[in-house]
Write an enzyme that holds these catalytic residues in place. Structure first.
Site, PDB file in Angstrom:
ATOM      1  CB  ALA A  28      -0.893  -0.025   1.232  1.00  0.00           C
ATOM      2  N   GLY A  87       0.702  -4.985   0.895  1.00  0.00           N
ATOM      3  CA  GLY A  87      -0.481  -5.078   0.040  1.00  0.00           C
ATOM      4  C   GLY A  87      -0.176  -5.767  -1.282  1.00  0.00           C
ATOM      5  CD  GLU A 137      -2.087  -7.602   3.001  1.00  0.00           C
ATOM      6  OE1 GLU A 137      -1.857  -6.454   2.574  1.00  0.00           O
ATOM      7  OE2 GLU A 137      -2.450  -7.817   4.173  1.00  0.00           O
ATOM      8  CD  GLU A 144       2.049  -5.295   5.637  1.00  0.00           C
ATOM      9  OE1 GLU A 144       2.841  -6.212   5.956  1.00  0.00           O
ATOM     10  OE2 GLU A 144       1.201  -5.428   4.741  1.00  0.00           O
TER      11      GLU A 144
END
Ligand code: CAA
Length: 258
Positions: A66, A109, A112, A132
């Site tokens: 992200a 992300g 993911e 993260e």
């Protein structure tokens, strides 16, 4: 026109290709990119000509997570109101098979998103992880759940709690990805997989994908009931007649998705 992705609905017959296209930022998944991806997947899912969808990045990164710069100053309430994960919830609903072609970084992300795909081809350069923890947060788009289901508790804990990247070899050994190929072969291998799937009955493929994914959400008995219903439903398709007749007549089936 999307700004951060490139969509080709017929990259090959029945195969769509989506390329993440923020290369300077290692394809960091900002909100707009994710919305564009959601919209593109919805459109391709509704396009009868499309039977498999490949998602890829570039040589250096599938996606590095992200967008940290976009999130850094946000409060919890900002995050709640932005509700970025509702976009991911829509992506999760894609019924057609998704194939990830992963070169370089698939982090946070990015990992993911890779795990939202049904099949994963990675190059030898792939570096996969949920880092993260190193920036004071934790996975938020399914990493703690999907990674744990894919590789088991021991390795998932290590990856999530230390932020260590897995090599492609480690990911393959752990059952997280399907194949490792040389960098220059990554997309070609993804197309080969997609072509194989696109030659099958789109109806059966859709129902089979739904049934396999149900294994992550249901008890064995519930999953078996869904499987059985989907199996019976295949017999409502012309493709079932075509597939079985072609077998008996010793010819290649011509599936129409009906
Ligand atoms: N968000 C925003 N920008 C990013 C980014 C990210 N996730 N990852 C890389 N970039 C940017 C860098 O800031 C840099 O931009 P500038 O040139 O403007 O400085 C550019 O992309 C190139 O990156 P680097 O110079 O850092 O490249 P590198 O080769 O030295 O390192 C890397 C590569 C190891 C992947 C490193 O960029 C990195 O650690 N990135 C962050 C990875 C990360 O923490 N991802 C998790 C994000 S949080 C998340 O994903 C939450 C969730 O669950 C949804």
């Amino acid at each position: 026109m999307p700004e951060f992705i490139i969509v080709n609905p017929q990259a090959e017959k029945h195969i769509a290709l989506i390329q993440l296209n923020r290369s300077k930022e290692l394809n960091a998944l900002n909100l707009q990119l994710m919305q564009e991806l959601r919209d593109a997947l919805k459109e391709l899912d509704n396009n009868d000509e499309v039977r498999a969808i490949i998602i890829t990045g570039n040589e250096k990164a599938f996606a590095a997570g992200a967008d940290i710069k976009q999130m850094a100053g946000k409060s919890a309430i900002d995050m709640l109101n932005i509700d970025q994960f509702s976009t991911w919830d829509q992506i999760k609903k894609t019924k057609k098979p998704l194939i990830a072609a992963v070169c370089g970084f698939a982090l946070g992300g990015g990992c993911e998103l890779m795990m939202h795909c049904d099949l994963i081809v990675a190059s030898e350069t792939a570096r996969i992880g949920q880092p993260e923890i190193k920036i004071g947060v934790m996975p938020g788009a399914g990493g703690t759940q999907r990674l744990t289901r894919a590789v088991g508790k021991a390795l998932a804990m290590e990856v999530v709690l230390t932020g260590r990247f897995l090599t492609a070899e480690e990911a393959l050994k752990a059952g997280l990805i399907n194949k490792i190929v040389p960098n220059e072969m990554c997309l070609r291998e993804a197309f080969a997989l997609a072509k194989n799937i696109a030659a099958q009955s789109p109806v059966a493929v859709k129902l089979a994908k739904e049934a396999v994914l149900a294994a992550f959400n249901t008890s064995l008995d519930e999953g078996l009931i869904l499987e059985r219903k989907n199996f019976y439903l295949c017999f409502a398709s012309e493709d079932q007649k075509e597939g079985m007749n072609a077998f008996i007549e010793k010819r290649t089936p011509d599936f129409k998705g009906k």
